[in-house]
Write a protein that holds these residues in place. Sequence first.
Motif, PDB file in Angstrom:
ATOM      1  N   SER A  48      19.734  41.907  23.525  1.00 23.64           N
ATOM      2  CA  SER A  48      19.063  41.626  24.189  1.00 23.64           C
ATOM      3  C   SER A  48      17.877  42.494  24.080  1.00 23.64           C
ATOM      4  CB  SER A  48      19.737  41.830  25.794  1.00 23.64           C
ATOM      5  OG  SER A  48      20.390  42.722  25.551  1.00 23.64           O
ATOM      6  N   LEU A  93      16.730  43.260  21.738  1.00 23.74           N
ATOM      7  CA  LEU A  93      15.858  43.699  20.211  1.00 23.74           C
ATOM      8  C   LEU A  93      15.028  42.141  21.187  1.00 23.74           C
ATOM      9  CD1 LEU A  93      18.244  43.826  17.473  1.00 23.74           C
ATOM     10  CD2 LEU A  93      16.125  45.330  17.993  1.00 23.74           C
ATOM     11  N   LEU A  94      15.283  41.017  21.829  1.00 20.68           N
ATOM     12  CA  LEU A  94      14.669  40.243  22.244  1.00 20.68           C
ATOM     13  C   LEU A  94      13.665  40.404  22.669  1.00 20.68           C
ATOM     14  CD1 LEU A  94      17.432  37.387  23.344  1.00 20.68           C
ATOM     15  CD2 LEU A  94      15.497  36.927  21.834  1.00 20.68           C
ATOM     16  N   ALA A  97      11.069  41.752  20.780  1.00 19.46           N
ATOM     17  CA  ALA A  97      11.027  40.977  19.747  1.00 19.46           C
ATOM     18  C   ALA A  97       9.756  40.270  20.820  1.00 19.46           C
ATOM     19  CB  ALA A  97      11.435  39.863  19.188  1.00 19.46           C
ATOM     20  N   LEU A 122       6.254  42.233  21.181  1.00 19.79           N
ATOM     21  CA  LEU A 122       5.635  42.832  20.554  1.00 19.79           C
ATOM     22  C   LEU A 122       4.891  42.103  20.091  1.00 19.79           C
ATOM     23  CD1 LEU A 122       6.721  45.144  18.047  1.00 19.79           C
ATOM     24  CD2 LEU A 122       6.765  43.250  15.776  1.00 19.79           C
ATOM     25  N   SER A 123       5.440  40.364  19.723  1.00 17.71           N
ATOM     26  CA  SER A 123       4.038  39.323  19.428  1.00 17.71           C
ATOM     27  C   SER A 123       3.146  39.481  20.766  1.00 17.71           C
ATOM     28  CB  SER A 123       5.229  38.206  19.300  1.00 17.71           C
ATOM     29  OG  SER A 123       6.057  37.622  20.576  1.00 17.71           O
ATOM     30  N   ALA A 158       0.624  42.444  19.807  1.00  9.57           N
ATOM     31  CA  ALA A 158      -0.073  41.283  18.342  1.00  9.57           C
ATOM     32  C   ALA A 158      -0.845  40.094  19.061  1.00  9.57           C
ATOM     33  CB  ALA A 158       0.949  41.069  17.166  1.00  9.57           C
ATOM     34  N   VAL A 178      10.823  42.268  11.050  1.00  6.54           N
ATOM     35  CA  VAL A 178       9.765  41.436  12.007  1.00  6.54           C
ATOM     36  C   VAL A 178      10.315  40.621  12.285  1.00  6.54           C
ATOM     37  CG1 VAL A 178       8.063  41.194  13.690  1.00  6.54           C
ATOM     38  CG2 VAL A 178       8.877  43.729  12.229  1.00  6.54           C
ATOM     39  N   PHE A 214      13.406  38.892  12.488  1.00  2.03           N
ATOM     40  CA  PHE A 214      14.405  39.525  13.337  1.00  2.03           C
ATOM     41  C   PHE A 214      13.739  38.056  14.495  1.00  2.03           C
ATOM     42  CE2 PHE A 214      14.211  41.067  18.128  1.00  2.03           C
ATOM     43  CZ  PHE A 214      15.330  41.381  17.952  1.00  2.03           C
ATOM     44  N   ILE A 215      12.277  37.789  14.588  1.00  2.24           N
ATOM     45  CA  ILE A 215      11.535  36.513  15.220  1.00  2.24           C
ATOM     46  C   ILE A 215      12.866  35.355  15.168  1.00  2.24           C
ATOM     47  CG2 ILE A 215       9.738  35.139  15.853  1.00  2.24           C
ATOM     48  CD1 ILE A 215       7.784  37.917  15.327  1.00  2.24           C
ATOM     49  N   ALA A 224      16.364  35.363  16.333  1.00  9.51           N
ATOM     50  CA  ALA A 224      15.230  35.599  18.524  1.00  9.51           C
ATOM     51  C   ALA A 224      15.398  34.423  18.997  1.00  9.51           C
ATOM     52  CB  ALA A 224      14.428  36.197  18.549  1.00  9.51           C
ATOM     53  N   THR A 275       0.065  38.596  13.003  1.00 13.03           N
ATOM     54  CA  THR A 275       0.502  37.517  14.069  1.00 13.03           C
ATOM     55  C   THR A 275       1.359  36.465  13.188  1.00 13.03           C
ATOM     56  OG1 THR A 275      -0.082  39.031  15.287  1.00 13.03           O
ATOM     57  CG2 THR A 275       1.288  37.127  16.731  1.00 13.03           C
ATOM     58  N   LEU A 280       3.805  36.010  11.033  1.00 13.66           N
ATOM     59  CA  LEU A 280       4.890  36.255  11.463  1.00 13.66           C
ATOM     60  C   LEU A 280       5.918  35.163  12.188  1.00 13.66           C
ATOM     61  CD1 LEU A 280       4.600  40.111  12.794  1.00 13.66           C
ATOM     62  CD2 LEU A 280       5.858  39.328  10.855  1.00 13.66           C
ATOM     63  N   ILE A 281       4.816  34.851  12.917  1.00 16.05           N
ATOM     64  CA  ILE A 281       5.515  33.513  13.758  1.00 16.05           C
ATOM     65  C   ILE A 281       5.698  32.171  12.872  1.00 16.05           C
ATOM     66  CG2 ILE A 281       5.286  34.909  16.327  1.00 16.05           C
ATOM     67  CD1 ILE A 281       2.214  33.006  16.333  1.00 16.05           C
ATOM     68  N   PHE A 316      25.553  35.274  24.906  1.00 12.82           N
ATOM     69  CA  PHE A 316      26.193  37.164  24.703  1.00 12.82           C
ATOM     70  C   PHE A 316      27.192  37.629  24.660  1.00 12.82           C
ATOM     71  CE2 PHE A 316      20.907  36.780  25.725  1.00 12.82           C
ATOM     72  CZ  PHE A 316      20.754  37.556  24.432  1.00 12.82           C
TER      73      PHE A 316
END
Lengths: 572, 307
Positions: free
Chosen positions: A14, A16-17, A20, A23-24, A27, B88, B91-92, B95, B146, B149-150, B190
């Motif tokens: 959680s 890390l989510l 993320a 971060l985005s 950015a 990164v 990870f995205i 996620a 960005t 990444l996305i 989770f």
Amino acid sequence: MRALKKGNAKRVWSLLLVLALALSLAACGGEKTPSEGDGNDPGGSEGGEGSAYYNETGYPICDEPITLTMMCVTTGNPDLNDRIMVSEIEKRFGIKLDITGYASAEEFQTQLNLAMTTGDLPDLIAPCNAITMGQMREYAEDGYALALDEYADLMPNMQALMEEYPEYEKYATADDGHIYGLNSIEVNEFGRVDRVYINNQWLENVGMEVPTSVDELYEVLCAFRDQDANGNGDPNDEIPFDYAASNYYDDYMLLAAFGLNTKDANYILTEGEDGTVGFGNASENYKAYLKYMKKLYEEGLINRECYVTTEDQRNENVAKDRTGFFGAAAPFVSAGQDISYDAGFSWVGGLTSEYNDQRTVPMTNTLSEGIVMFVNAETEYPEAAVRFLDYWFSEEGEVAAQRGWEGVTMDYEYNEILKGDVATLYCPEGYESSEDYKLNKALVVGPFSYCSRTYGTHYRLLSTASDEVMQSEEVLDAYGWAVLVGNGLRQDGIVEEEVFPRLVYTEDESSRRVSLYNDLTTYIAAQRAEFITNPDVDIDASWDEYLAQLDQIGLPELLELEQAAYDRYNGN
Amino acid sequence: MKTRKRNFWFNGDKVFMGISYVALALVFVLTLYPMIFVLSASFSDPGAVSSGEMVLFPKEFTLEGYRYILKYNEIWLGYANTIFYTLVGTFINLAVTLPAAYALSRKELVGRNLILFLFMFTMYFSGGLIPSYLNANSFGLVNTRTFVLINGAVSVYNLIVARTFFSSTIPEQLHEAARIDGADMFKDFFKIVLPLSKPVIVVLALYYGVGHWNEYFTSMIYLAKRREAWPLQLFLKEILIQGQFAESALMAGGLSTEEIAYLFKQADTANMVKYGVIVVSVVPMLAIYPWLQKYFAQGVMLGAVKE
């Protein structure tokens, strides 16, 4: 234990989510600034639009510096904004360049299309020959290109060039009467001649002279094959003729020997006495050339693998002294040696044959086929942009485009041998050669060098030097291939002849021509290889079939189109 | 004796095994040879490589290429960028892919077939380069890290792999039990699903990671003006182009002989460096694979012993 581990994993996940997401978002926020900055630009310049932001004559062009964006194809490192040339341009002209360079023509083309669709086209676009006249015509039609001729008053240097070389204006002017893009012009004879070399030592070893006819060449090549021409003790490791098989110098030279003057071996246009356009690849001369090449190939005088070898392998053959006769920019370049290496070679050209008794050397068109530079029609500063482009047509501009400015990146040095000044680039510490300095630090190579009239170069001095100077060993050691070519051209009986001129097509003609041209030249190239290398194909027997196929692909239509363009060219 | 021999040779299993071994050996050689070639070429004189003299083992051994790479700062800049994008970016990817796959695997989700159909639609049809670029441009994402990444954060293929894994390997009863004990959807995801899904997570991470590591087209188009953000692959591409540039420049004309001579020299360097760069760029992926292999095996087992 295990449960604890799982709990940890969950917490990590959680965390890390969340990270993320943060971060985005961060950015996104951070990177928006530059585009906002771009947005400010037009606003800032609007103020200057009303008053004259530029000077009509003299330099700087703008007292208050403006920014011109530019995209270009470049050799070497595409990171161009820290070049000495860029800061010098700002100092001299009051124009700050913001350049994006692309390392390949394909990349440039993709980005150009994207820039056009997004409306982000920069002020100056320098394809450096990566786009054709046909494409230029389309872009102009779509309203992307500024008509430069409408600013002719601000371009005195370009006008002077056009007066001296009327063919420039003829070719650059589209069928609607406007000039949209700039072509490059090269009038340096050393650069316009096919460069084919023969090894002097090999000739000496077999006791023969530099050939002047196709029959002599054949005998020399046979001697290269049969004897130990490179003198290494093995009579069988010689490649008499390392044929490039890729529409290159060696082909042009041999085609000229059979009376076909061209710089496109797959599409040879010829000019009849009465102004009709003929097709060289369907002529008896071409047939004779094919038979000659087939003979060389079948007798093992041509490298067997010629159709699959790469330039690297051909260079390696020169470096290892495995070949005695080849086309190349210069022997020293292929061999990776010092320029004095060229002294061991002679230039071969102007061969005669039963189809051609005049020693003829075809000269490449002075004009480039592609576009070097054009200006965005929507630019904020058309006047400054055209004045800026005009500078490079001047004598000082031409030298600056190729070597920079005196006292900045080069000095005029007096050349003792040639008795004249040569603009000599610096070679500061940390650079392996002055070319390294030029391509990676000093200049933006390509976009501005659309004129090549040999100002400030040793070529200018070489072309006027006395025979005595040209024959001297020191000049040969210093200037290598250019001296070989120069001396070759000075032989008795050599005639320089212009190849078929470049023609201007209408938009319809141009689009039709592209597809026909591609189909036809693809077939001709493949058929040429087939004729030369396939022992089962008899050229005489398959000739009619070949001609019929050319007609079927559309040769008559293509020639009609060329004839129309050629008539217009002569009518002008 | 004769019959024994025949039995020995025509035993079905043995024939099968024999063919398998031969086929595997062939595949093994086919995949191994290019790797050995590149490795050997990186230690050889570029002339020997381009003339075809080097076949399997290094010829005219040299470390020049690697020496040059060590000094070539942009390679290391690209390296750092690639590592950044891979870590990164992956990870995205995870996620967004894992929760989506979980949601789509749950029967409670209304309209999940429609949503899945919409996802799958994009597998077969896309807007193409220019509309995508216009889209990115209007969001102000062109020339940003960005975007790299996305862009393509969800691979529909991977999404389906994960969804299938969730719905086939985790029994419904487990979710029910969790529900009864008071877990909500998040807790279920989770606490129950993720810990049981390590194999599929690793597999997806690897797919995505390798994708990021090798990616160059998106960066080439969308990072054209941001050289400092380029991944390793773009610098590698530039080196490879330099190797060919002299040749094409020569054929196209328009360059002075001095320039051509310099370009050939540059091409020599590029030829020397390129195999070394390939080795340098591949090593991290090669190093990671063995560590993840056990998860691959586990993934297969999990599917097999279930029920």
